[in-house]
Design a protein around this motif. Sequence first.
Motif, PDB file in Angstrom:
ATOM      1  N   ASP A  19       0.842  -1.194   0.000  1.00 45.64           N
ATOM      2  CA  ASP A  19       0.000   0.000   0.000  1.00 45.64           C
ATOM      3  C   ASP A  19       0.873   1.237   0.000  1.00 45.64           C
ATOM      4  O   ASP A  19       1.549   1.523   0.984  1.00 45.64           O
ATOM      5  CB  ASP A  19      -0.920  -0.007   1.217  1.00 45.64           C
ATOM      6  CG  ASP A  19      -1.761   1.256   1.338  1.00 45.64           C
ATOM      7  OD1 ASP A  19      -2.110   1.835   0.282  1.00 45.64           O
ATOM      8  OD2 ASP A  19      -2.056   1.660   2.464  1.00 45.64           O
ATOM      9  N   GLY A  24       3.811   7.144   3.570  1.00 47.67           N
ATOM     10  CA  GLY A  24       4.645   5.963   3.682  1.00 47.67           C
ATOM     11  C   GLY A  24       4.041   4.790   2.953  1.00 47.67           C
ATOM     12  O   GLY A  24       2.966   4.883   2.351  1.00 47.67           O
ATOM     13  N   VAL A  25       4.744   3.684   3.006  1.00 48.70           N
ATOM     14  CA  VAL A  25       4.312   2.462   2.335  1.00 48.70           C
ATOM     15  C   VAL A  25       4.209   1.333   3.354  1.00 48.70           C
ATOM     16  O   VAL A  25       5.007   1.257   4.279  1.00 48.70           O
ATOM     17  CB  VAL A  25       5.282   2.098   1.186  1.00 48.70           C
ATOM     18  CG1 VAL A  25       6.670   1.798   1.691  1.00 48.70           C
ATOM     19  CG2 VAL A  25       4.758   0.947   0.365  1.00 48.70           C
ATOM     20  N   LYS A  26       3.185   0.495   3.197  1.00 48.18           N
ATOM     21  CA  LYS A  26       2.990  -0.658   4.060  1.00 48.18           C
ATOM     22  C   LYS A  26       3.067  -1.920   3.229  1.00 48.18           C
ATOM     23  O   LYS A  26       2.515  -1.969   2.121  1.00 48.18           O
ATOM     24  CB  LYS A  26       1.627  -0.604   4.752  1.00 48.18           C
ATOM     25  CG  LYS A  26       1.494   0.510   5.751  1.00 48.18           C
ATOM     26  CD  LYS A  26       0.096   0.552   6.310  1.00 48.18           C
ATOM     27  CE  LYS A  26      -0.679   1.501   5.432  1.00 48.18           C
ATOM     28  NZ  LYS A  26      -1.948   1.931   5.934  1.00 48.18           N
ATOM     29  N   VAL A  28       2.434  -6.208   3.637  1.00 46.80           N
ATOM     30  CA  VAL A  28       1.861  -7.233   4.506  1.00 46.80           C
ATOM     31  C   VAL A  28       1.880  -8.567   3.771  1.00 46.80           C
ATOM     32  O   VAL A  28       1.735  -8.614   2.552  1.00 46.80           O
ATOM     33  CB  VAL A  28       0.431  -6.857   4.959  1.00 46.80           C
ATOM     34  CG1 VAL A  28      -0.522  -6.797   3.772  1.00 46.80           C
ATOM     35  CG2 VAL A  28      -0.087  -7.804   6.006  1.00 46.80           C
ATOM     36  N   ARG A  40       4.467  -8.050   8.567  1.00 45.09           N
ATOM     37  CA  ARG A  40       4.124  -6.719   8.055  1.00 45.09           C
ATOM     38  C   ARG A  40       5.275  -5.769   8.318  1.00 45.09           C
ATOM     39  O   ARG A  40       6.072  -5.973   9.225  1.00 45.09           O
ATOM     40  CB  ARG A  40       2.835  -6.196   8.670  1.00 45.09           C
ATOM     41  CG  ARG A  40       2.985  -5.828  10.131  1.00 45.09           C
ATOM     42  CD  ARG A  40       1.734  -5.230  10.726  1.00 45.09           C
ATOM     43  NE  ARG A  40       0.667  -6.219  10.755  1.00 45.09           N
ATOM     44  CZ  ARG A  40      -0.615  -5.942  10.890  1.00 45.09           C
ATOM     45  NH1 ARG A  40      -0.999  -4.716  11.028  1.00 45.09           N
ATOM     46  NH2 ARG A  40      -1.510  -6.877  10.919  1.00 45.09           N
ATOM     47  N   HIS A  42       6.357  -1.259   7.688  1.00 45.19           N
ATOM     48  CA  HIS A  42       5.976   0.086   7.252  1.00 45.19           C
ATOM     49  C   HIS A  42       7.240   0.923   7.127  1.00 45.19           C
ATOM     50  O   HIS A  42       8.131   0.841   7.965  1.00 45.19           O
ATOM     51  CB  HIS A  42       5.021   0.731   8.268  1.00 45.19           C
ATOM     52  CG  HIS A  42       4.657   2.130   7.918  1.00 45.19           C
ATOM     53  ND1 HIS A  42       5.372   3.220   8.350  1.00 45.19           N
ATOM     54  CD2 HIS A  42       3.657   2.622   7.160  1.00 45.19           C
ATOM     55  CE1 HIS A  42       4.831   4.320   7.867  1.00 45.19           C
ATOM     56  NE2 HIS A  42       3.780   3.991   7.149  1.00 45.19           N
ATOM     57  N   ARG A  43       7.300   1.705   6.069  1.00 44.75           N
ATOM     58  CA  ARG A  43       8.411   2.630   5.882  1.00 44.75           C
ATOM     59  C   ARG A  43       7.845   3.990   5.466  1.00 44.75           C
ATOM     60  O   ARG A  43       7.019   4.073   4.561  1.00 44.75           O
ATOM     61  CB  ARG A  43       9.378   2.139   4.799  1.00 44.75           C
ATOM     62  CG  ARG A  43      10.054   0.814   5.102  1.00 44.75           C
ATOM     63  CD  ARG A  43      11.001   0.947   6.278  1.00 44.75           C
ATOM     64  NE  ARG A  43      11.744  -0.273   6.527  1.00 44.75           N
ATOM     65  CZ  ARG A  43      11.380  -1.230   7.365  1.00 44.75           C
ATOM     66  NH1 ARG A  43      10.252  -1.124   8.038  1.00 44.75           N
ATOM     67  NH2 ARG A  43      12.119  -2.294   7.550  1.00 44.75           N
ATOM     68  N   ASP A  44       8.306   5.051   6.120  1.00 48.56           N
ATOM     69  CA  ASP A  44       7.912   6.407   5.757  1.00 48.56           C
ATOM     70  C   ASP A  44       8.783   6.907   4.611  1.00 48.56           C
ATOM     71  O   ASP A  44       9.883   6.409   4.391  1.00 48.56           O
ATOM     72  CB  ASP A  44       8.102   7.361   6.943  1.00 48.56           C
ATOM     73  CG  ASP A  44       7.093   7.116   8.047  1.00 48.56           C
ATOM     74  OD1 ASP A  44       5.937   6.760   7.729  1.00 48.56           O
ATOM     75  OD2 ASP A  44       7.448   7.286   9.223  1.00 48.56           O
ATOM     76  N   ALA A  69      10.312  -1.985   2.722  1.00 47.19           N
ATOM     77  CA  ALA A  69       9.164  -2.577   3.418  1.00 47.19           C
ATOM     78  C   ALA A  69       8.936  -4.024   2.986  1.00 47.19           C
ATOM     79  O   ALA A  69       8.683  -4.896   3.822  1.00 47.19           O
ATOM     80  CB  ALA A  69       7.910  -1.742   3.180  1.00 47.19           C
TER      81      ALA A  69
END
Length: 107
Positions: A19, A24-26, A28, A40, A42-44, A69
């Motif tokens: 996403d 940022g991007v997630k 999963v 999972r 997450h990276r900003d 991510a």
Amino acid sequence: RLRLHTAAGPLTVLLAGLDLGTTGVKAVVVDAGTGGTVARAHRDYPSDTTRPGRHEQDPADWWTAAVSAVRAALTGADPGAIAAVGLSRPTTPSRCTTTGTPRSARR
């Protein structure tokens, strides 16, 4: 629920999602058989808001964050078991538009 079996026994099938959000991007990874989250991350990524009314991002930062991510999420999963990948992004058309030389190329 997805349940696959082979002669050797049950087969684990994983689904991956990415996403690309506003800040940022997630990533999963989900077990298709149980629906449970396997991993999972997450990276900003940075935004340049130095000019009034402007919000700019470098697509190279999106890519770097996405790769990071995904790699982080895959540390908790078997990459060979991933059967499909889903992608999501904001509906803002400007997200897909780039003009000029990216900031990363000017560094």
